[in-house]
Design a protein around this motif. Sequence first.
Motif, PDB file in Angstrom:
ATOM      1  N   THR A  73      33.088 -13.068   0.910  1.00  0.00           N
ATOM      2  CA  THR A  73      33.281 -11.765   0.280  1.00  0.00           C
ATOM      3  C   THR A  73      33.368 -11.933  -1.238  1.00  0.00           C
ATOM      4  OG1 THR A  73      35.696 -11.818   0.287  1.00  0.00           O
ATOM      5  CG2 THR A  73      34.610 -11.006   2.304  1.00  0.00           C
ATOM      6  N   ILE A  74      33.464 -10.816  -1.930  1.00  0.00           N
ATOM      7  CA  ILE A  74      33.570 -10.836  -3.389  1.00  0.00           C
ATOM      8  C   ILE A  74      34.764 -11.659  -3.856  1.00  0.00           C
ATOM      9  CG2 ILE A  74      34.895  -8.668  -3.500  1.00  0.00           C
ATOM     10  CD1 ILE A  74      32.115  -9.738  -5.984  1.00  0.00           C
ATOM     11  N   GLU A  75      35.804 -11.726  -3.063  1.00  0.00           N
ATOM     12  CA  GLU A  75      36.993 -12.490  -3.466  1.00  0.00           C
ATOM     13  C   GLU A  75      36.718 -13.983  -3.579  1.00  0.00           C
ATOM     14  OE1 GLU A  75      38.696  -8.792  -1.486  1.00  0.00           O
ATOM     15  OE2 GLU A  75      37.045 -10.162  -1.037  1.00  0.00           O
ATOM     16  N   ALA A  76      35.714 -14.496  -2.881  1.00  0.00           N
ATOM     17  CA  ALA A  76      35.492 -15.944  -2.856  1.00  0.00           C
ATOM     18  C   ALA A  76      34.095 -16.372  -3.281  1.00  0.00           C
ATOM     19  CB  ALA A  76      35.787 -16.485  -1.455  1.00  0.00           C
ATOM     20  N   VAL A  77      33.230 -15.432  -3.643  1.00  0.00           N
ATOM     21  CA  VAL A  77      31.891 -15.843  -4.055  1.00  0.00           C
ATOM     22  C   VAL A  77      32.024 -16.731  -5.291  1.00  0.00           C
ATOM     23  CG1 VAL A  77      31.350 -13.825  -5.510  1.00  0.00           C
ATOM     24  CG2 VAL A  77      29.503 -15.085  -4.369  1.00  0.00           C
ATOM     25  N   ALA A  78      31.337 -17.867  -5.269  1.00  0.00           N
ATOM     26  CA  ALA A  78      31.519 -18.862  -6.323  1.00  0.00           C
ATOM     27  C   ALA A  78      30.206 -19.577  -6.593  1.00  0.00           C
ATOM     28  CB  ALA A  78      32.596 -19.864  -5.905  1.00  0.00           C
ATOM     29  N   GLY A  79      30.220 -20.359  -7.631  1.00  0.00           N
ATOM     30  CA  GLY A  79      29.055 -21.149  -7.987  1.00  0.00           C
ATOM     31  C   GLY A  79      28.464 -20.691  -9.308  1.00  0.00           C
ATOM     32  N   ALA A  80      27.463 -21.413  -9.749  1.00  0.00           N
ATOM     33  CA  ALA A  80      26.840 -21.131 -11.042  1.00  0.00           C
ATOM     34  C   ALA A  80      26.273 -19.717 -11.111  1.00  0.00           C
ATOM     35  CB  ALA A  80      25.753 -22.161 -11.327  1.00  0.00           C
ATOM     36  N   GLU A  81      25.646 -19.281 -10.034  1.00  0.00           N
ATOM     37  CA  GLU A  81      25.048 -17.943 -10.025  1.00  0.00           C
ATOM     38  C   GLU A  81      26.125 -16.860 -10.123  1.00  0.00           C
ATOM     39  OE1 GLU A  81      22.323 -20.773  -7.952  1.00  0.00           O
ATOM     40  OE2 GLU A  81      24.427 -20.269  -7.699  1.00  0.00           O
ATOM     41  N   ALA A  82      27.195 -17.028  -9.378  1.00  0.00           N
ATOM     42  CA  ALA A  82      28.294 -16.055  -9.426  1.00  0.00           C
ATOM     43  C   ALA A  82      28.918 -16.020 -10.821  1.00  0.00           C
ATOM     44  CB  ALA A  82      29.352 -16.384  -8.374  1.00  0.00           C
ATOM     45  N   ASP A  83      29.121 -17.172 -11.421  1.00  0.00           N
ATOM     46  CA  ASP A  83      29.692 -17.226 -12.766  1.00  0.00           C
ATOM     47  C   ASP A  83      28.769 -16.551 -13.777  1.00  0.00           C
ATOM     48  OD1 ASP A  83      31.845 -18.637 -11.717  1.00  0.00           O
ATOM     49  OD2 ASP A  83      31.100 -20.597 -12.411  1.00  0.00           O
ATOM     50  N   ALA A  84      27.475 -16.819 -13.670  1.00  0.00           N
ATOM     51  CA  ALA A  84      26.507 -16.228 -14.600  1.00  0.00           C
ATOM     52  C   ALA A  84      26.426 -14.716 -14.430  1.00  0.00           C
ATOM     53  CB  ALA A  84      25.129 -16.861 -14.400  1.00  0.00           C
ATOM     54  N   ILE A  85      26.457 -14.249 -13.193  1.00  0.00           N
ATOM     55  CA  ILE A  85      26.412 -12.805 -12.947  1.00  0.00           C
ATOM     56  C   ILE A  85      27.667 -12.136 -13.502  1.00  0.00           C
ATOM     57  CG2 ILE A  85      26.635 -11.073 -11.100  1.00  0.00           C
ATOM     58  CD1 ILE A  85      23.751 -11.840 -11.568  1.00  0.00           C
ATOM     59  N   ARG A  86      28.820 -12.701 -13.234  1.00  0.00           N
ATOM     60  CA  ARG A  86      30.065 -12.100 -13.745  1.00  0.00           C
ATOM     61  C   ARG A  86      30.065 -12.031 -15.271  1.00  0.00           C
ATOM     62  NH1 ARG A  86      32.773 -15.532  -9.758  1.00  0.00           N
ATOM     63  NH2 ARG A  86      33.277 -14.246  -7.952  1.00  0.00           N
ATOM     64  N   ALA A  87      29.615 -13.104 -15.911  1.00  0.00           N
ATOM     65  CA  ALA A  87      29.585 -13.133 -17.379  1.00  0.00           C
ATOM     66  C   ALA A  87      28.608 -12.082 -17.914  1.00  0.00           C
ATOM     67  CB  ALA A  87      29.201 -14.523 -17.873  1.00  0.00           C
ATOM     68  N   ALA A  88      27.449 -11.963 -17.310  1.00  0.00           N
ATOM     69  CA  ALA A  88      26.464 -10.981 -17.761  1.00  0.00           C
ATOM     70  C   ALA A  88      26.954  -9.558 -17.510  1.00  0.00           C
ATOM     71  CB  ALA A  88      25.129 -11.217 -17.057  1.00  0.00           C
ATOM     72  N   TRP A  89      27.597  -9.349 -16.369  1.00  0.00           N
ATOM     73  CA  TRP A  89      28.151  -8.023 -16.039  1.00  0.00           C
ATOM     74  C   TRP A  89      29.144  -7.602 -17.125  1.00  0.00           C
ATOM     75  CZ3 TRP A  89      24.800  -8.005 -12.342  1.00  0.00           C
ATOM     76  CH2 TRP A  89      24.764  -7.013 -11.372  1.00  0.00           C
ATOM     77  N   THR A  90      30.000  -8.535 -17.524  1.00  0.00           N
ATOM     78  CA  THR A  90      31.013  -8.247 -18.528  1.00  0.00           C
ATOM     79  C   THR A  90      30.382  -8.030 -19.901  1.00  0.00           C
ATOM     80  OG1 THR A  90      32.641  -9.531 -17.297  1.00  0.00           O
ATOM     81  CG2 THR A  90      33.121  -9.129 -19.617  1.00  0.00           C
ATOM     82  N   ALA A  91      29.454  -8.906 -20.280  1.00  0.00           N
ATOM     83  CA  ALA A  91      28.825  -8.815 -21.597  1.00  0.00           C
ATOM     84  C   ALA A  91      28.080  -7.495 -21.782  1.00  0.00           C
ATOM     85  CB  ALA A  91      27.874  -9.991 -21.803  1.00  0.00           C
TER      86      ALA A  91
END
Length: 153
Positions: A73-91
């Motif tokens: 689930t969203i609570e545990a999705v991890a990895g390079a892709e998840a980190d990159a998506i979260r950073a882009a979403w925020t930016a």
Amino acid sequence: MAVTFTLNGQKTSFDGDPDTPLLWVIRDEARLTGTKYGCGVAQCGACTVHLDGLPRRSCVTPIATVDGSDVVTIEAVAGAEADAIRAAWTALDVPQCGYCQSGQIMSAVALLQLVPRPSDADIDHAMAGNICRCATYVRIRQAIHDAAATLEG
């Protein structure tokens, strides 16, 4: 008969109606509320999780079909892709109301795991069925492109 599966890295069992949607097991039994109920008919994408690495609408997935599977689930999705998506979403300030965002992010992460350099058509196909009531589709597409570029190094 109990259904046993892995939920966010933890072995989990559910001994109830085998037709119970996975969404309700996640929210009501496991108390993980990041996965949202939107429509109940797999049309909005708010309930998207990863089932054995692929995006799945949990509102229409009977719990009996996940026996032996890995659910993230969203609570545990991890990895390079998840980190990159979260950073882009925020930016790019993608979320407005935020209700659809867990499903959007889960679909976007799965896309980048399968297609590291997606075209607009790839993004449109992968994100189809993820409805954003605030209509931030342009920012979502740009965030996916930005995340892909980040992953390329």
